[in-house]
Design an enzyme around this catalytic site. Sequence first.
Site, PDB file in Angstrom:
ATOM      1  N   GLN A 163       7.867  -0.787  -0.080  1.00  0.00           N
ATOM      2  CA  GLN A 163       7.209   0.512  -0.169  1.00  0.00           C
ATOM      3  C   GLN A 163       6.813   0.808  -1.617  1.00  0.00           C
ATOM      4  O   GLN A 163       5.733   1.331  -1.887  1.00  0.00           O
ATOM      5  CB  GLN A 163       8.134   1.616   0.378  1.00  0.00           C
ATOM      6  CG  GLN A 163       7.431   2.953   0.600  1.00  0.00           C
ATOM      7  CD  GLN A 163       6.344   2.891   1.662  1.00  0.00           C
ATOM      8  OE1 GLN A 163       6.436   2.112   2.607  1.00  0.00           O
ATOM      9  NE2 GLN A 163       5.305   3.686   1.491  1.00  0.00           N
ATOM     10  N   VAL A 192      -0.286   6.624   1.055  1.00  0.00           N
ATOM     11  CA  VAL A 192       0.887   5.735   1.079  1.00  0.00           C
ATOM     12  C   VAL A 192       2.091   6.559   0.636  1.00  0.00           C
ATOM     13  O   VAL A 192       2.104   7.125  -0.460  1.00  0.00           O
ATOM     14  CB  VAL A 192       0.692   4.525   0.125  1.00  0.00           C
ATOM     15  CG1 VAL A 192       1.948   3.642   0.110  1.00  0.00           C
ATOM     16  CG2 VAL A 192      -0.513   3.696   0.550  1.00  0.00           C
ATOM     17  N   ALA A 193       3.065   6.639   1.509  1.00  0.00           N
ATOM     18  CA  ALA A 193       4.232   7.474   1.197  1.00  0.00           C
ATOM     19  C   ALA A 193       4.980   6.973  -0.030  1.00  0.00           C
ATOM     20  O   ALA A 193       5.054   5.761  -0.277  1.00  0.00           O
ATOM     21  CB  ALA A 193       5.169   7.502   2.390  1.00  0.00           C
ATOM     22  N   SER A 198       8.900   6.971   3.387  1.00  0.00           N
ATOM     23  CA  SER A 198       8.029   6.355   4.394  1.00  0.00           C
ATOM     24  C   SER A 198       8.790   6.079   5.686  1.00  0.00           C
ATOM     25  O   SER A 198       9.891   5.532   5.680  1.00  0.00           O
ATOM     26  CB  SER A 198       7.457   5.032   3.876  1.00  0.00           C
ATOM     27  OG  SER A 198       6.818   4.364   4.948  1.00  0.00           O
ATOM     28  N   HIS A 200       8.107   3.907   7.647  1.00  0.00           N
ATOM     29  CA  HIS A 200       8.207   2.453   7.827  1.00  0.00           C
ATOM     30  C   HIS A 200       9.580   1.941   7.387  1.00  0.00           C
ATOM     31  O   HIS A 200      10.046   0.925   7.877  1.00  0.00           O
ATOM     32  CB  HIS A 200       7.093   1.738   7.052  1.00  0.00           C
ATOM     33  CG  HIS A 200       5.759   1.849   7.728  1.00  0.00           C
ATOM     34  ND1 HIS A 200       5.382   1.044   8.782  1.00  0.00           N
ATOM     35  CD2 HIS A 200       4.710   2.692   7.522  1.00  0.00           C
ATOM     36  CE1 HIS A 200       4.164   1.373   9.185  1.00  0.00           C
ATOM     37  NE2 HIS A 200       3.733   2.379   8.430  1.00  0.00           N
ATOM     38  N   ASP A 207       2.129   0.052  12.183  1.00  0.00           N
ATOM     39  CA  ASP A 207       0.672   0.211  12.076  1.00  0.00           C
ATOM     40  C   ASP A 207       0.038  -0.857  12.944  1.00  0.00           C
ATOM     41  O   ASP A 207       0.317  -2.050  12.782  1.00  0.00           O
ATOM     42  CB  ASP A 207       0.209   0.034  10.621  1.00  0.00           C
ATOM     43  CG  ASP A 207       0.724   1.151   9.714  1.00  0.00           C
ATOM     44  OD1 ASP A 207       1.047   2.230  10.241  1.00  0.00           O
ATOM     45  OD2 ASP A 207       0.789   0.931   8.484  1.00  0.00           O
ATOM     46  N   GLU A 255      -4.149   9.186  10.593  1.00  0.00           N
ATOM     47  CA  GLU A 255      -3.970   7.728  10.667  1.00  0.00           C
ATOM     48  C   GLU A 255      -3.972   7.273  12.120  1.00  0.00           C
ATOM     49  O   GLU A 255      -2.923   7.210  12.758  1.00  0.00           O
ATOM     50  CB  GLU A 255      -2.643   7.306  10.003  1.00  0.00           C
ATOM     51  CG  GLU A 255      -2.624   7.492   8.496  1.00  0.00           C
ATOM     52  CD  GLU A 255      -1.459   6.770   7.817  1.00  0.00           C
ATOM     53  OE1 GLU A 255      -0.584   6.231   8.529  1.00  0.00           O
ATOM     54  OE2 GLU A 255      -1.442   6.741   6.570  1.00  0.00           O
ATOM     55  N   HIS A 258      -1.073   4.535  13.062  1.00  0.00           N
ATOM     56  CA  HIS A 258       0.356   4.603  12.756  1.00  0.00           C
ATOM     57  C   HIS A 258       1.103   5.246  13.930  1.00  0.00           C
ATOM     58  O   HIS A 258       0.900   6.421  14.254  1.00  0.00           O
ATOM     59  CB  HIS A 258       0.565   5.414  11.470  1.00  0.00           C
ATOM     60  CG  HIS A 258       2.006   5.596  11.070  1.00  0.00           C
ATOM     61  ND1 HIS A 258       2.542   5.030   9.924  1.00  0.00           N
ATOM     62  CD2 HIS A 258       3.023   6.281  11.646  1.00  0.00           C
ATOM     63  CE1 HIS A 258       3.825   5.370   9.816  1.00  0.00           C
ATOM     64  NE2 HIS A 258       4.131   6.137  10.864  1.00  0.00           N
TER      65      HIS A 258
HETATM   66 ZN   LIG Z   1       1.976   3.393   8.824  1.00  0.00          ZN
END
Ligand SMILES: [Zn+2]
Length: 287
Positions: A163, A192-193, A198, A200, A207, A255, A258
């Site tokens: 990340q 982008v976190a 995030s 993720h 994604d 998004e 996502h």
């Molecule tokens: Zn994502």
Amino acid sequence: MAKSKTKRKTNRAAVFLGVVVVLGLMLGVMIQLTLAANEQRQRWQAGERLARAMSATAVQTLEARHKLEEESVRAAKLALTGQPDARTALRAQEQPELLILVNPWNALPEDYDPQLQQVGREFGTDYMMDLRCADKLEQMIADCREGGGHPWICSAYRTQKNQQDLFDNKVLRVILEGNSAEEAPDIAATAVARPGTSEHQLGMAVDIIDEYYAILDEGQEETATQNWLMENCWRYGFILRYPNGTTDITGIIYEPWHYRYVGERYAKEITDLGVTLEEYLQMRRGR
Ligand SMILES: [Zn+2]
């Protein structure tokens, strides 16, 4: 004298006749009485048989009822001791840990350590997902292909370092686009976190792009892949996490690629309500 003899004879005959008549009458009465008694007895016997039959039925009915009562008592006891009732079953379905919120204002717990599972190579390249949803993701992708889509995983679980690299990269690109180094991180963070914020990093976000439209922009929503996924993802416990027009709530741009796993139960509710995860959690707190 002869007259008197004859008279006596006549008298005797009359008496005899009388006796015969009386006897006959008595016999008749007796026969009648016997017949009546017989009939009465027969009626009695029939009644008795009927009564006996009825009581037998009654006994059977009673026995059957007792048996039923015993069974229902046993069932009730079982429900009380072993079997969960409907409410318990419903509570058991509650898995609030699946609703863990990670967004710009809610960082991942520092000790967060997901149990991961490899996702099939035929769906993307070397991706890991939380083992509670890896199989479901594979099923969703397989079904999406069956349904005419061309899904391809382009990101799944990310470590803190992954990340960080992605974020640094994005900041650099934002600067190259002509923004100042000072404002670049804030601009980058909408796409982008920041590391630690995030989804993720949870292992529950993925994604997915269309193989024939490998660009992460709003054009994704037009693809057969996203059409299918947006329509069906809730069946597999996923939600489209950042829907169009919700940036103020989620802190992330639209998004249409996502997807976030929250489990079938919550995914259905969130989809039915048409809300974001943030709004759903707010609603749950208000309940
Ligand atoms: Zn994502």
